[in-house]
Design a protein around this motif. Structure first.
Motif, short mmCIF file in Angstrom:
data_model
loop_
_atom_site.label_atom_id
_atom_site.label_comp_id
_atom_site.label_asym_id
_atom_site.label_seq_id
_atom_site.Cartn_x
_atom_site.Cartn_y
_atom_site.Cartn_z
N ILE A 36 4.44 38.24 38.23
CA ILE A 36 4.66 38.71 39.60
C ILE A 36 5.20 37.53 40.39
O ILE A 36 4.60 36.44 40.38
N LYS A 37 6.35 37.73 41.03
CA LYS A 37 7.02 36.67 41.79
C LYS A 37 7.30 37.15 43.20
O LYS A 37 7.41 38.35 43.44
N ALA A 38 7.47 36.19 44.10
CA ALA A 38 7.88 36.52 45.47
C ALA A 38 9.37 36.88 45.47
O ALA A 38 10.15 36.36 44.66
N THR A 39 9.76 37.78 46.37
CA THR A 39 11.18 38.09 46.53
C THR A 39 11.89 36.88 47.14
O THR A 39 11.24 35.97 47.65
N ARG A 40 13.22 36.90 47.10
CA ARG A 40 13.98 35.76 47.63
C ARG A 40 13.65 35.46 49.08
O ARG A 40 13.55 34.30 49.47
N ASP A 41 13.48 36.51 49.89
CA ASP A 41 13.19 36.27 51.31
C ASP A 41 11.70 36.01 51.57
O ASP A 41 11.30 35.71 52.69
N GLY A 42 10.87 36.13 50.53
CA GLY A 42 9.45 35.83 50.67
C GLY A 42 8.62 36.91 51.31
O GLY A 42 7.43 36.74 51.51
N ASN A 43 9.23 38.07 51.62
CA ASN A 43 8.50 39.16 52.29
C ASN A 43 7.94 40.21 51.35
O ASN A 43 7.38 41.19 51.80
N GLY A 44 8.12 40.03 50.05
CA GLY A 44 7.65 41.03 49.11
C GLY A 44 7.38 40.41 47.75
O GLY A 44 7.35 39.18 47.60
N GLN A 45 7.19 41.28 46.77
CA GLN A 45 6.93 40.83 45.41
C GLN A 45 7.72 41.66 44.42
O GLN A 45 7.98 42.85 44.67
N ILE A 46 8.07 41.04 43.29
CA ILE A 46 8.69 41.75 42.18
C ILE A 46 7.86 41.50 40.92
O ILE A 46 7.13 40.52 40.83
N ILE A 47 7.98 42.40 39.97
CA ILE A 47 7.43 42.18 38.64
C ILE A 47 8.62 41.82 37.76
O ILE A 47 9.54 42.63 37.60
N ALA A 48 8.63 40.61 37.24
CA ALA A 48 9.70 40.13 36.37
C ALA A 48 9.28 40.35 34.92
O ALA A 48 8.26 39.81 34.48
N LEU A 49 10.04 41.17 34.19
CA LEU A 49 9.72 41.50 32.81
C LEU A 49 10.73 40.89 31.86
O LEU A 49 11.93 40.84 32.15
N THR A 50 10.25 40.43 30.70
CA THR A 50 11.12 40.01 29.61
C THR A 50 10.86 40.96 28.45
O THR A 50 9.73 41.14 28.01
N TRP A 51 11.94 41.62 28.00
CA TRP A 51 11.88 42.59 26.90
C TRP A 51 12.49 41.98 25.65
O TRP A 51 13.43 41.19 25.74
N GLU A 52 12.01 42.38 24.48
CA GLU A 52 12.60 41.98 23.20
C GLU A 52 12.86 43.24 22.37
O GLU A 52 11.97 44.07 22.18
N ILE A 53 14.09 43.37 21.88
CA ILE A 53 14.45 44.50 21.04
C ILE A 53 13.84 44.32 19.66
O ILE A 53 13.84 43.22 19.11
N MET A 54 13.33 45.41 19.10
CA MET A 54 12.68 45.38 17.79
C MET A 54 13.50 46.20 16.80
O MET A 54 13.54 47.42 16.89
N LEU A 67 11.38 44.54 38.75
CA LEU A 67 10.96 45.77 39.42
C LEU A 67 10.43 45.41 40.80
O LEU A 67 9.57 44.54 40.94
N ASN A 68 10.94 46.09 41.82
CA ASN A 68 10.47 45.88 43.18
C ASN A 68 9.05 46.43 43.28
O ASN A 68 8.81 47.61 43.04
N TYR A 69 8.11 45.57 43.63
CA TYR A 69 6.71 45.96 43.61
C TYR A 69 6.15 46.11 45.02
O TYR A 69 5.52 47.10 45.33
N VAL A 70 6.37 45.12 45.88
CA VAL A 70 5.91 45.17 47.26
C VAL A 70 7.11 44.79 48.13
O VAL A 70 7.73 43.75 47.91
N ASN A 71 7.42 45.65 49.10
CA ASN A 71 8.56 45.36 49.97
C ASN A 71 8.31 46.03 51.31
O ASN A 71 7.91 47.20 51.37
N PRO A 72 8.56 45.33 52.42
CA PRO A 72 8.30 45.92 53.73
C PRO A 72 9.21 47.11 54.04
O PRO A 72 8.91 47.90 54.94
N ASN A 73 10.31 47.27 53.33
CA ASN A 73 11.19 48.43 53.55
C ASN A 73 10.56 49.65 52.93
O ASN A 73 11.06 50.61 52.64
#
Length: 73
Positions: A36-54, A67-73
């Protein structure tokens, strides 16, 4: 420079790791990392996922998704 006592010779026939775009399609994949990371503007949060093909021709290739997780919009 360090002397390692060996000589490196690149194999010209060795397969090269692809950085090409993975074609659209359906792939078996698993999430190998998440954060879970802060958005660029610092007003929200994203979930950053790394996927691996099997399996298949793109076995072990990774791709990323945010994935946008928390955003004031």
């Amino acid at each position: 420079m360090a002397q390692l006592g060996i000589t490196f010779t690149a194999d010209p026939n060795a397969p090269k790791a692809g950085r090409d775009v993975i074609p659209a399609g359906v792939y078996d994949a698993q999430i190998v990392a998440s954060e879970i990371k802060a958005t660029r503007d610092g007003n929200g949060q994203i979930i950053a996922l790394t996927w691996e093909i099997m399996g298949g021709p793109f076995d072990k290739r990774v791709f990323w998704q945010n994935l946008n997780y928390v955003n004031p919009n």
